[in-house]
Design a protein around this motif. Structure first.
Motif, PDB file in Angstrom:
ATOM      1  N   LYS A  49     -18.786   1.740  16.373  1.00 54.25           N
ATOM      2  CA  LYS A  49     -19.655   1.424  15.016  1.00 54.25           C
ATOM      3  C   LYS A  49     -20.978   1.868  15.317  1.00 54.25           C
ATOM      4  O   LYS A  49     -21.811   2.450  14.474  1.00 54.25           O
ATOM      5  CB  LYS A  49     -19.459  -0.019  14.648  1.00 54.25           C
TER       6      LYS A  49
ATOM      7  N   HIS B 232     -13.499 -11.814  16.858  1.00 55.80           N
ATOM      8  CA  HIS B 232     -13.080 -10.509  16.085  1.00 55.80           C
ATOM      9  C   HIS B 232     -11.669 -10.571  15.063  1.00 55.80           C
ATOM     10  O   HIS B 232     -11.561 -11.637  14.886  1.00 55.80           O
ATOM     11  CB  HIS B 232     -12.781  -9.388  17.148  1.00 55.80           C
TER      12      HIS B 232
ATOM     13  N   TYR C 113     -20.907  -6.743  21.342  1.00 54.87           N
ATOM     14  CA  TYR C 113     -21.034  -5.387  22.234  1.00 54.87           C
ATOM     15  C   TYR C 113     -21.754  -4.324  21.060  1.00 54.87           C
ATOM     16  O   TYR C 113     -22.429  -3.275  21.458  1.00 54.87           O
ATOM     17  CB  TYR C 113     -19.465  -4.764  22.186  1.00 54.87           C
ATOM     18  N   PHE C 114     -21.769  -4.647  19.630  1.00 53.53           N
ATOM     19  CA  PHE C 114     -22.637  -3.941  18.884  1.00 53.53           C
ATOM     20  C   PHE C 114     -23.973  -3.906  19.254  1.00 53.53           C
ATOM     21  O   PHE C 114     -24.689  -2.806  18.888  1.00 53.53           O
ATOM     22  CB  PHE C 114     -22.214  -4.113  17.471  1.00 53.53           C
TER      23      PHE C 114
ATOM     24  N   ILE D 153     -12.312  -3.603  15.741  1.00 52.51           N
ATOM     25  CA  ILE D 153     -11.698  -4.829  15.293  1.00 52.51           C
ATOM     26  C   ILE D 153     -12.980  -5.917  14.882  1.00 52.51           C
ATOM     27  O   ILE D 153     -12.825  -6.985  15.118  1.00 52.51           O
ATOM     28  CB  ILE D 153     -11.081  -5.459  16.489  1.00 52.51           C
TER      29      ILE D 153
ATOM     30  N   CYS E  24     -20.568  -8.462  16.145  1.00 49.45           N
ATOM     31  CA  CYS E  24     -20.009  -8.207  17.469  1.00 49.45           C
ATOM     32  C   CYS E  24     -20.746  -8.358  18.526  1.00 49.45           C
ATOM     33  O   CYS E  24     -21.825  -7.297  18.430  1.00 49.45           O
ATOM     34  CB  CYS E  24     -19.091  -6.764  17.129  1.00 49.45           C
TER      35      CYS E  24
ATOM     36  N   GLY F  22     -16.113   4.600  21.823  1.00 46.57           N
ATOM     37  CA  GLY F  22     -14.863   3.639  22.169  1.00 46.57           C
ATOM     38  C   GLY F  22     -15.146   2.250  21.777  1.00 46.57           C
ATOM     39  O   GLY F  22     -16.341   1.962  21.181  1.00 46.57           O
ATOM     40  N   CYS F  23     -14.468   1.189  21.951  1.00 45.53           N
ATOM     41  CA  CYS F  23     -14.425  -0.060  21.658  1.00 45.53           C
ATOM     42  C   CYS F  23     -14.391  -0.927  22.625  1.00 45.53           C
ATOM     43  O   CYS F  23     -13.332  -1.010  23.214  1.00 45.53           O
ATOM     44  CB  CYS F  23     -13.564  -0.387  20.243  1.00 45.53           C
TER      45      CYS F  23
ATOM     46  N   LYS G  82      -9.925   1.752  16.413  1.00 47.14           N
ATOM     47  CA  LYS G  82     -11.373   2.155  16.609  1.00 47.14           C
ATOM     48  C   LYS G  82     -12.530   0.874  16.585  1.00 47.14           C
ATOM     49  O   LYS G  82     -13.512   1.149  17.188  1.00 47.14           O
ATOM     50  CB  LYS G  82     -11.664   3.174  15.608  1.00 47.14           C
TER      51      LYS G  82
ATOM     52  N   ALA H 227     -14.629  -4.167  22.386  1.00 45.69           N
ATOM     53  CA  ALA H 227     -14.050  -5.465  22.094  1.00 45.69           C
ATOM     54  C   ALA H 227     -12.678  -5.627  22.330  1.00 45.69           C
ATOM     55  O   ALA H 227     -11.968  -6.666  22.484  1.00 45.69           O
ATOM     56  CB  ALA H 227     -14.406  -5.962  20.746  1.00 45.69           C
TER      57      ALA H 227
ATOM     58  N   PRO I 204     -19.985   0.849  25.207  1.00 49.64           N
ATOM     59  CA  PRO I 204     -19.456   1.651  24.185  1.00 49.64           C
ATOM     60  C   PRO I 204     -19.255   0.793  22.919  1.00 49.64           C
ATOM     61  O   PRO I 204     -18.744  -0.218  22.987  1.00 49.64           O
ATOM     62  CB  PRO I 204     -18.096   2.220  24.813  1.00 49.64           C
TER      63      PRO I 204
HETATM   64 FE1  SF4 Z   1     -18.200  -1.760  18.392  1.00 50.57          FE
HETATM   65 FE2  SF4 Z   1     -15.626  -2.368  18.903  1.00 50.57          FE
HETATM   66 FE3  SF4 Z   1     -17.379  -4.175  18.060  1.00 50.57          FE
HETATM   67 FE4  SF4 Z   1     -16.324  -2.547  16.407  1.00 50.57          FE
HETATM   68  S1  SF4 Z   1     -15.377  -4.271  17.454  1.00 50.57           S
HETATM   69  S2  SF4 Z   1     -18.540  -3.351  16.427  1.00 50.57           S
HETATM   70  S3  SF4 Z   1     -16.361  -0.770  17.503  1.00 50.57           S
HETATM   71  S4  SF4 Z   1     -17.445  -2.959  20.046  1.00 50.57           S
END
Ligand code: SF4
Length: 328
Positions: free
Chosen positions: A131, A148, A121-122, A158, A119, A137-138, A156, A140, A128
């Motif tokens: 994980k 995803h 964003y991870f 995806i 992901c 927050g998420c 929480k 994605a 945010p």
């Molecule tokens: Fe983080 Fe959301 Fe990606 Fe999961 S889906 S790794 S919580 S950003």
């Protein structure tokens, strides 16, 4: 990268002892994912325990007629091993569909199971991510979510599990052997990875002080009727948008047993045993394959940019079943 202490473990017992007694410790073998995550500050272990000298780098027969893959066997050595190639071609094909030759030469089988999601964003510490930082927050869910999950996600998280190898191991029904300070235990592959639920920071059911020692393959390898189909944005070195591993036990035109595992669609390799059972004692026809594909995806949910995956997954399942049944 932050400073860390480097510890070289001599054997499995000392590795388990080291991880139990050192705060914020992580094992390292190939390091193909952990080092990247440390460099960009997504993971900050204070102690790194080198397990490359534990001798878990053999492929051996099990007493039951299967194969035991040592946790430290490289992905390349597994894919090209004569017995794996002959008896479990679905696994060889899946491994060779993943990563690059350089990474497969370095990455280990145990590490493959423990790799983190890709992901975006991870990996971006300015955004945010539940994980990476529980409770933040998420990004994605309302962001760019093309890669995803469409099955088993939560509000929480995806994210999807990125492995190809694990999709084949799920279809084969492998068992993960682990060792902790108190005992050894065997984890069926279906129970090894988790759905995100309320704790997306936990990818697996492996405890923090346990080590993977091997991955056991059962005697049945589906060598006659199998397929590994991977759909991705480019032909090599890309993660699956949707992948499908299929193994069939055929008796003339009839299917005696079907195994279907999906990658790129959920937080874990996805199997639906009730849907697989729909093919039991049925003819290998397009109509029957479409029914099982519809059943597997019946609770799928798409987000803004990944709705296309639902239809892609259905078509991929049908296509992989046709390849495995040799009727295309
Ligand atoms: Fe983080 Fe959301 Fe990606 Fe999961 S889906 S790794 S919580 S950003």
């Amino acid at each position: 990268m932050r400073p860390f202490k480097f510890i070289k473990a001599e054997d499995v017992d000392s590795a388990v002892s080291d991880i139990s007694t050192n705060e914020q410790a992580k094992f390292i073998a190939g390091g193909t994912n952990l080092l990247d995550l440390m460099k960009i500050d997504v993971m900050q272990p204070r102690n790194i325990i080198d397990i490359t000298g534990l001798g878990l780098n053999k492929i051996e027969e099990t007493g039951e007629g299967g194969l035991r893959l040592g946790a430290l066997v490289t992905n390349a050595d597994t894919a090209y091993h004569e017995e794996v190639h002959k008896k479990y071609p679905i696994l060889s094909h899946a491994i060779l569909a993943g990563a690059s030759p350089q990474l497969r030469n370095k990455a280990t089988d145990g590490g493959n199971l423990l790799q983190r999601t890709r992901c975006y964003y991870f990996y971006d510490t300015t955004t945010p991510c539940n994980k990476r930082e529980p409770g933040s927050g998420c990004s994605a869910i309302n962001g760019y979510n093309r890669m995803h999950a469409i099955l088993g996600a939560s509000e929480k998280c995806i994210a999807v599990h990125p492995s190809d190898m694990c999709v084949a191991l799920a279809a084969l029904g492998a068992v993960v052997q682990v060792e902790g300070p108190e005992a050894k235990r065997a984890i069926p592959f279906d129970n090894f990875h988790r759905l995100p639920g309320d704790e997306p920071e936990k990818d697996t059911n492996l405890l923090a002080d346990e080590i993977i020692t091997s991955i056991d393959l059962p005697p049945e390898g589906f060598a006659e009727n199998f397929a590994y189909l991977k759909n991705r944005d480019r032909a090599s070195y890309a993660f699956a948008l949707v992948s499908v591993a299929v193994g069939l036990q055929m008796n003339n035109e009839k299917i005696e047993e079907a195994r279907i595992a999906l990658g790129g669609v959920a937080h874990k390799p996805w199997r639906d045993k009730k849907a697989e059972a729909l093919l039991q004692n049925k003819a290998a026809t397009m109509e029957n394959f479409q029914k099982v594909a519809d059943e597997i995806l019946k609770e799928a949910k798409g987000y803004t940019y990944n709705k296309f995956k639902i239809e892609l997954a259905k078509r991929s399942i049908v296509r992989a079943l046709m390849q495995a049944a040799k009727i295309d």
